[in-house]
Design an enzyme around this catalytic site. Structure first.
Site, PDB file in Angstrom:
ATOM      1  N   SER A 106       0.844  -1.188   0.000  1.00 33.66           N
ATOM      2  CA  SER A 106       0.000   0.000   0.000  1.00 33.66           C
ATOM      3  C   SER A 106       0.883   1.243   0.000  1.00 33.66           C
ATOM      4  O   SER A 106       1.464   1.605   1.026  1.00 33.66           O
ATOM      5  CB  SER A 106      -0.919   0.007   1.221  1.00 33.66           C
ATOM      6  OG  SER A 106      -1.791  -1.102   1.186  1.00 33.66           O
ATOM      7  N   HIS A 111       7.165  10.526  -9.461  1.00 36.76           N
ATOM      8  CA  HIS A 111       8.495  10.930  -9.906  1.00 36.76           C
ATOM      9  C   HIS A 111       8.335  11.788 -11.158  1.00 36.76           C
ATOM     10  O   HIS A 111       7.524  11.466 -12.036  1.00 36.76           O
ATOM     11  CB  HIS A 111       9.366   9.712 -10.233  1.00 36.76           C
ATOM     12  CG  HIS A 111       9.435   8.700  -9.136  1.00 36.76           C
ATOM     13  ND1 HIS A 111      10.275   8.831  -8.050  1.00 36.76           N
ATOM     14  CD2 HIS A 111       8.753   7.545  -8.950  1.00 36.76           C
ATOM     15  CE1 HIS A 111      10.116   7.785  -7.250  1.00 36.76           C
ATOM     16  NE2 HIS A 111       9.195   6.996  -7.772  1.00 36.76           N
ATOM     17  N   CYS A 134      -4.128  -2.412  -0.984  1.00 37.72           N
ATOM     18  CA  CYS A 134      -4.695  -3.711  -0.690  1.00 37.72           C
ATOM     19  C   CYS A 134      -5.921  -3.507   0.180  1.00 37.72           C
ATOM     20  O   CYS A 134      -6.154  -2.417   0.702  1.00 37.72           O
ATOM     21  CB  CYS A 134      -3.680  -4.634  -0.014  1.00 37.72           C
ATOM     22  SG  CYS A 134      -3.001  -3.984   1.519  1.00 37.72           S
TER      23      CYS A 134
END
Length: 257
Positions: A106, A111, A134
């Site tokens: 999780s 970026h 999840c």
């Protein structure tokens, strides 16, 4: 592909990992070296780690995830990264054994990659974003917010579901929601602005959507001056450069030689 009707009653924690990956591209034309430098400086400032942190924090709120930890970095001469660890339920700190299992599944990450082509005047800014969760929280809820948070000429999206979860009868479930296309979760007003292509492998729970902006309004792409300040021949030349750049990024290959 269809799951059983109604909610799934599970034996324990939902172990399905749902991952949403974005490549978002902003393309501009900056004629002079000064304009290209100004564009890169603008991008570096506009999408620095502070702005990315704010966007990912908003994403966590949208999908209903609880932030556990956050790391950010601005790079020299340009670019930034942000990573956020999240959980479906609030976690008391410290609780190391409780955190490890789902922190590696999780997370949110962003970026940036600004670059410029001195020969053509085309400058491209790319941001890569990963939202991996999840449990019952779904990264698909963040689609519209992420697309709207950036100047998005080309958007490449991958969504995949991995692992399985087991219901109270012992039956394994490899998908806990209905999906035929990522486009089902995108605002129709956004979709109307783009050409879209899907490549889906339903039996593997793999979904892929590419989006390319329809309307190449020249003023959207010029950095430093307006389209009306340029002669018609130059406007046509710039439009051709932009169309080539956007098309090649969309198809992922050099198609014009």
């Amino acid at each position: 592909m269809k799951r059983a009707a109604g909610p799934i009653r599970l034996q324990g924690f939902n172990n399905l990992t749902k991952s949403l990956s974005f490549n978002i591209y902003d393309i501009s034309y900056a004629r002079s070296p000064e304009a290209r430098r100004e564009y890169l400086e603008y991008i570096d400032e506009e999408y620095n780690s502070e702005r990315l942190t704010r966007i990912l924090t908003e994403v966590a709120d949208i999908i209903g995830a609880n932030i556990l930890n956050l790391a950010s970095q601005d790079y020299d001469p340009m670019g930034a990264s942000v990573t956020v660890l999240v959980a479906e339920e609030p976690v008391q700190i410290p609780a190391p054994q409780a955190q490890v299992a789902h922190l590696d599944k999780s997370h949110l990450a962003a970026h940036t990659y600004p670059e410029s082509d001195g020969s053509s005047g085309i400058s491209t800014f790319r941001v890569d974003i990963d939202v991996s969760t999840c449990g019952q929280i779904s990264p698909l809820k963040a689609l519209n917010h992420l697309i709207r948070s950036f100047e998005s000429e080309v958007v490449v999206i991958d969504y995949r579901v991995r692992g399985f979860t087991r219901d109270v009868d012992g039956r394994k479930h490899f998908l806990d929601h209905d999906i035929r296309s990522i486009q089902e979760f995108i605002d129709p007003e956004i979709l109307a602005e783009y050409h879209t292509v899907d490549i889906n492998i339903y039996q593997e729970n793999l979904f892929h959507t590419k989006m390319m902006l329809r309307d190449l309004e020249l003023d959207r792409f010029l950095f430093g001056d307006a389209a009306e300040d340029r002669p018609p021949d130059e406007r046509r030349h710039i439009r051709a450069l932009l169309e080539r750049e956007i098309t090649e990024i969309f198809y992922g290959k050099n198609i014009f030689g």
